[in-house]
Design an enzyme around this catalytic site. Structure first.
Site: not given
Ligand code: GUN
Length: 301
Positions: A54, A98, A121
């Site tokens: 990311k 995350q 998100d």
């Molecule tokens: N963990 C696995 N996929 C995601 C996601 O799309 N966003 C976040 N914040 N954590 C994750």
């Protein structure tokens, strides 16, 4: 019957990233640089890979990017204080905490402490609510279903189809994929069914679908016989299963498969997403799109 049109997740995601980079250049020219802050608690290897990817994508888009890495024993109060400081930081337009968070942290409380305008998100109840009342212009939409929606639009383009009035069946009712996917399809005037583990005669329900979205986390559960001829099949699943033979280190090989039995479905469907190389490629691209969008809204652009 000819094979289905294959939706290339990498090419479509690269197109989204290019658009975000170009939108970023325009915003930077007006004196605003989009900023994305990621928060990783603990040292889960998969999470480290995702958060790293990311950050890299953010830099390639021309964003300001910052990663906060905290030890697994970080207390909830400390995490809430970090989110509060990011909420208050005008250089940060998107905050991503995350998941999963360590068990001693109340994850919903942390996610709900994020300013909804920075919730890239799309997990905050305010954004969930805005999506459910169709306020797309004010909501931030969860990245995976937003990416799946773009792939569905590409499939419609390729097949010369329109969405309004079509039967959409979504298998899976998670807050992150199934439910927001249903809201998006509804906003596009589809007739929407959400199927799940307690649905009776799932194959029969799936066969109704002009657009079939599988998001259950069950390797190759959706068989070719479940697919209506010509349907658009979107596979959100990413499952690691045993492969054949041993790798260079002598460990048993594994491979990735989706929730759809791909080869079978491709013989029946009109368009299909592969795994890997399908929807998975879209999630990070849509995170970048959400961050740019949040920055534009903050700047009144
Ligand atoms: N963990 C696995 N996929 C995601 C996601 O799309 N966003 C976040 N914040 N954590 C994750």
């Amino acid at each position: 019957m000819s094979e289905a049109y294959v939706l290339d997740g990498k090419a479509i995601a690269d197109g989204v990233i290019e658009e975000v980079a170009s939108g970023t250049r325009a915003l930077v020219a007006r004196g605003v640089k989009p900023g994305l802050a990621t928060v990783l608690v603990g040292a889960d290897p998969a999470s480290q890979v995702y958060v790293g990817a990311k950050g890299k994508a953010a830099e390639s888009c021309g964003f300001y990017s910052v990663q906060h890495t905290l030890p697994a024993n970080t207390g909830e109060a400390e995490l809430l204080a970090l989110v509060a400081s990011l909420n208050a930081d005008p250089a940060v337009h998107g905050i991503l905490v995350q998941l999963p968070l360590p068990g001693h942290v109340n994850a919903p409380r942390v996610l709900e402490s994020i300013d909804p305008r920075k919730d890239v998100d799309g997990f905050h109840p305010v954004n969930v609510g805005l999506l459910s009342i169709g306020e797309m212009g004010r909501a931030l939409i969860p990245c995976t279903p937003a990416g799946a929606m773009i792939m569905i639009d590409k499939a419609c383009e390729a097949l010369g189809a329109t969405l309004a009035g079509k039967e959409a069946v979504i298998i899976g009712r998670s807050n992150i994929v199934g439910k927001p996917m249903a809201q998006l399809m509804l906003s596009r005037n589809c007739t929407v069914t959400i199927a799940h583990s307690r649905t009776r005669d799932l194959p029969e329900v799936a066969q109704r679908a002009d657009i079939l979205v599988a998001a259950v986390g069950q390797p190759e559960m959706v068989r070719g016989s479940w697919v209506k001829p010509g349907a658009i099949v979107i596979d959100v699943g990413i499952n690691r299963v045993p492969g054949e033979g041993l790798d260079d280190a002598g460990k048993p090989k594994t491979r990735l498969v989706g929730d759809v039995a791909y080869a079978e479905a491709a013989r029946v469907a009109g368009a299909v997403t592969p795994v890997p190389g399908g929807v998975g490629r879209m999630t990070i691209a849509m995170l970048m799109a959400n961050t740019l969008e949040a920055a534009k809204r903050a700047a009144g652009a």
